[in-house]
Design a protein around this motif. Structure first.
Motif, PDB file in Angstrom:
ATOM      1  N   TYR A   1       0.851  -1.187   0.000  1.00  0.00           N
ATOM      2  CA  TYR A   1       0.000   0.000   0.000  1.00  0.00           C
ATOM      3  C   TYR A   1       0.887   1.238   0.000  1.00  0.00           C
ATOM      4  CZ  TYR A   1      -3.665  -3.266   1.270  1.00  0.00           C
ATOM      5  OH  TYR A   1      -4.551  -4.324   1.274  1.00  0.00           O
ATOM      6  N   ILE A   2       0.613   2.167  -0.912  1.00  0.00           N
ATOM      7  CA  ILE A   2       1.421   3.379  -1.040  1.00  0.00           C
ATOM      8  C   ILE A   2       0.500   4.588  -0.976  1.00  0.00           C
ATOM      9  CG2 ILE A   2       3.065   4.643  -2.478  1.00  0.00           C
ATOM     10  CD1 ILE A   2       3.627   1.901  -3.881  1.00  0.00           C
ATOM     11  N   HIS A   3       0.741   5.448  -0.002  1.00  0.00           N
ATOM     12  CA  HIS A   3      -0.051   6.666   0.145  1.00  0.00           C
ATOM     13  C   HIS A   3       0.868   7.874  -0.040  1.00  0.00           C
ATOM     14  CE1 HIS A   3      -2.943   9.592   1.485  1.00  0.00           C
ATOM     15  NE2 HIS A   3      -2.053  10.054   2.343  1.00  0.00           N
ATOM     16  N   GLU A   4       0.511   8.739  -0.988  1.00  0.00           N
ATOM     17  CA  GLU A   4       1.283   9.953  -1.238  1.00  0.00           C
ATOM     18  C   GLU A   4       0.514  11.152  -0.694  1.00  0.00           C
ATOM     19  OE1 GLU A   4       3.478  12.276  -4.888  1.00  0.00           O
ATOM     20  OE2 GLU A   4       1.705  11.076  -5.336  1.00  0.00           O
ATOM     21  N   ASN A   5       1.171  11.956   0.126  1.00  0.00           N
ATOM     22  CA  ASN A   5       0.597  13.199   0.630  1.00  0.00           C
ATOM     23  C   ASN A   5       1.316  14.331  -0.096  1.00  0.00           C
ATOM     24  OD1 ASN A   5      -0.014  15.548   2.067  1.00  0.00           O
ATOM     25  ND2 ASN A   5      -0.270  14.406   3.981  1.00  0.00           N
ATOM     26  N   LYS A   6       0.694  14.843  -1.148  1.00  0.00           N
ATOM     27  CA  LYS A   6       1.333  15.877  -1.969  1.00  0.00           C
ATOM     28  C   LYS A   6       1.506  17.179  -1.202  1.00  0.00           C
ATOM     29  CE  LYS A   6      -0.069  13.966  -6.353  1.00  0.00           C
ATOM     30  NZ  LYS A   6      -0.693  14.172  -7.641  1.00  0.00           N
ATOM     31  N   LYS A   7       0.567  17.482  -0.318  1.00  0.00           N
ATOM     32  CA  LYS A   7       0.642  18.724   0.442  1.00  0.00           C
ATOM     33  C   LYS A   7       1.881  18.747   1.339  1.00  0.00           C
ATOM     34  CE  LYS A   7      -2.017  21.642   3.573  1.00  0.00           C
ATOM     35  NZ  LYS A   7      -3.268  21.774   4.329  1.00  0.00           N
ATOM     36  N   GLU A   8       2.155  17.622   2.006  1.00  0.00           N
ATOM     37  CA  GLU A   8       3.322  17.530   2.889  1.00  0.00           C
ATOM     38  C   GLU A   8       4.544  16.949   2.189  1.00  0.00           C
ATOM     39  OE1 GLU A   8       2.326  15.585   6.551  1.00  0.00           O
ATOM     40  OE2 GLU A   8       0.594  16.884   6.888  1.00  0.00           O
ATOM     41  N   GLU A   9       4.402  16.632   0.907  1.00  0.00           N
ATOM     42  CA  GLU A   9       5.479  16.054   0.099  1.00  0.00           C
ATOM     43  C   GLU A   9       6.101  14.829   0.787  1.00  0.00           C
ATOM     44  OE1 GLU A   9       8.193  19.226  -0.866  1.00  0.00           O
ATOM     45  OE2 GLU A   9       6.810  20.055  -2.341  1.00  0.00           O
ATOM     46  N   SER A  10       5.229  13.881   1.112  1.00  0.00           N
ATOM     47  CA  SER A  10       5.696  12.675   1.795  1.00  0.00           C
ATOM     48  C   SER A  10       4.974  11.443   1.262  1.00  0.00           C
ATOM     49  CB  SER A  10       5.470  12.796   3.300  1.00  0.00           C
ATOM     50  OG  SER A  10       4.088  12.945   3.567  1.00  0.00           O
ATOM     51  N   ILE A  11       5.550  10.285   1.557  1.00  0.00           N
ATOM     52  CA  ILE A  11       5.003   9.008   1.107  1.00  0.00           C
ATOM     53  C   ILE A  11       5.048   8.025   2.269  1.00  0.00           C
ATOM     54  CG2 ILE A  11       5.346   7.048  -0.451  1.00  0.00           C
ATOM     55  CD1 ILE A  11       6.525   9.024  -2.484  1.00  0.00           C
ATOM     56  N   LEU A  12       3.967   7.262   2.409  1.00  0.00           N
ATOM     57  CA  LEU A  12       3.870   6.208   3.403  1.00  0.00           C
ATOM     58  C   LEU A  12       3.674   4.898   2.653  1.00  0.00           C
ATOM     59  CD1 LEU A  12       3.502   5.191   6.347  1.00  0.00           C
ATOM     60  CD2 LEU A  12       1.056   5.620   6.034  1.00  0.00           C
ATOM     61  N   VAL A  13       4.520   3.921   2.950  1.00  0.00           N
ATOM     62  CA  VAL A  13       4.436   2.610   2.311  1.00  0.00           C
ATOM     63  C   VAL A  13       4.205   1.582   3.410  1.00  0.00           C
ATOM     64  CG1 VAL A  13       5.642   0.912   0.887  1.00  0.00           C
ATOM     65  CG2 VAL A  13       6.073   3.345   0.532  1.00  0.00           C
ATOM     66  N   ALA A  14       3.280   0.653   3.180  1.00  0.00           N
ATOM     67  CA  ALA A  14       2.996  -0.380   4.171  1.00  0.00           C
ATOM     68  C   ALA A  14       2.816  -1.738   3.502  1.00  0.00           C
ATOM     69  CB  ALA A  14       1.740  -0.032   4.957  1.00  0.00           C
ATOM     70  N   ILE A  15       3.325  -2.769   4.176  1.00  0.00           N
ATOM     71  CA  ILE A  15       3.136  -4.152   3.753  1.00  0.00           C
ATOM     72  C   ILE A  15       2.571  -4.890   4.965  1.00  0.00           C
ATOM     73  CG2 ILE A  15       4.189  -6.228   2.776  1.00  0.00           C
ATOM     74  CD1 ILE A  15       6.470  -4.430   1.735  1.00  0.00           C
ATOM     75  N   PRO A  16       1.242  -4.978   5.067  1.00  0.00           N
ATOM     76  CA  PRO A  16       0.619  -5.570   6.253  1.00  0.00           C
ATOM     77  C   PRO A  16       1.043  -7.013   6.540  1.00  0.00           C
ATOM     78  CG  PRO A  16      -1.000  -4.366   4.980  1.00  0.00           C
ATOM     79  CD  PRO A  16       0.254  -4.424   4.154  1.00  0.00           C
ATOM     80  N   SER A  17       1.254  -7.816   5.520  1.00  0.00           N
ATOM     81  CA  SER A  17       1.617  -9.223   5.741  1.00  0.00           C
ATOM     82  C   SER A  17       2.965  -9.364   6.453  1.00  0.00           C
ATOM     83  CB  SER A  17       1.624  -9.997   4.428  1.00  0.00           C
ATOM     84  OG  SER A  17       2.606  -9.483   3.552  1.00  0.00           O
ATOM     85  N   LEU A  18       3.800  -8.334   6.362  1.00  0.00           N
ATOM     86  CA  LEU A  18       5.097  -8.335   7.051  1.00  0.00           C
ATOM     87  C   LEU A  18       5.064  -7.488   8.325  1.00  0.00           C
ATOM     88  CD1 LEU A  18       7.580  -7.905   4.053  1.00  0.00           C
ATOM     89  CD2 LEU A  18       7.047  -9.995   5.310  1.00  0.00           C
TER      90      LEU A  18
END
Length: 79
Positions: free
Chosen positions: A16-33
């Motif tokens: 799962y990849i979430h981009e926050n353009k306003k804060e210029e950041s990215i959150l990546v998650a792999i729940p199975s791990l």
């Protein structure tokens, strides 16, 4: 949010990849791990790729960690 599937020698992983353009950041998650990573646009680069691979190697085998980190870098680079 973007959802990507990674197919490798250790099976399928949903990323799962979430981009926050306003804060210029990215959150990546792999729940199975039970793994996630947060970084800014400025941090993106080869050093980040190494850090992601190192972090993932604590959760899975080194070959899969390297493969996943390369894919994550590619996917986040497209954004």
């Amino acid at each position: 949010m973007k959802i990507r599937k990674s197919y490798g020698s250790n099976g399928e992983r949903t990323v799962y990849i979430h981009e926050n353009k306003k804060e210029e950041s990215i959150l990546v998650a792999i729940p199975s791990l039970e793994w996630s990573c947060f970084f800014t646009y400025e941090e993106a680069g080869e050093e980040l790729n190494r850090q992601i691979a190192e972090s993932l190697s604590n959760r899975t085998v080194e070959s899969e960690a390297s493969e996943l980190s390369s894919r994550i870098r590619g996917w986040t680079g497209e954004m």
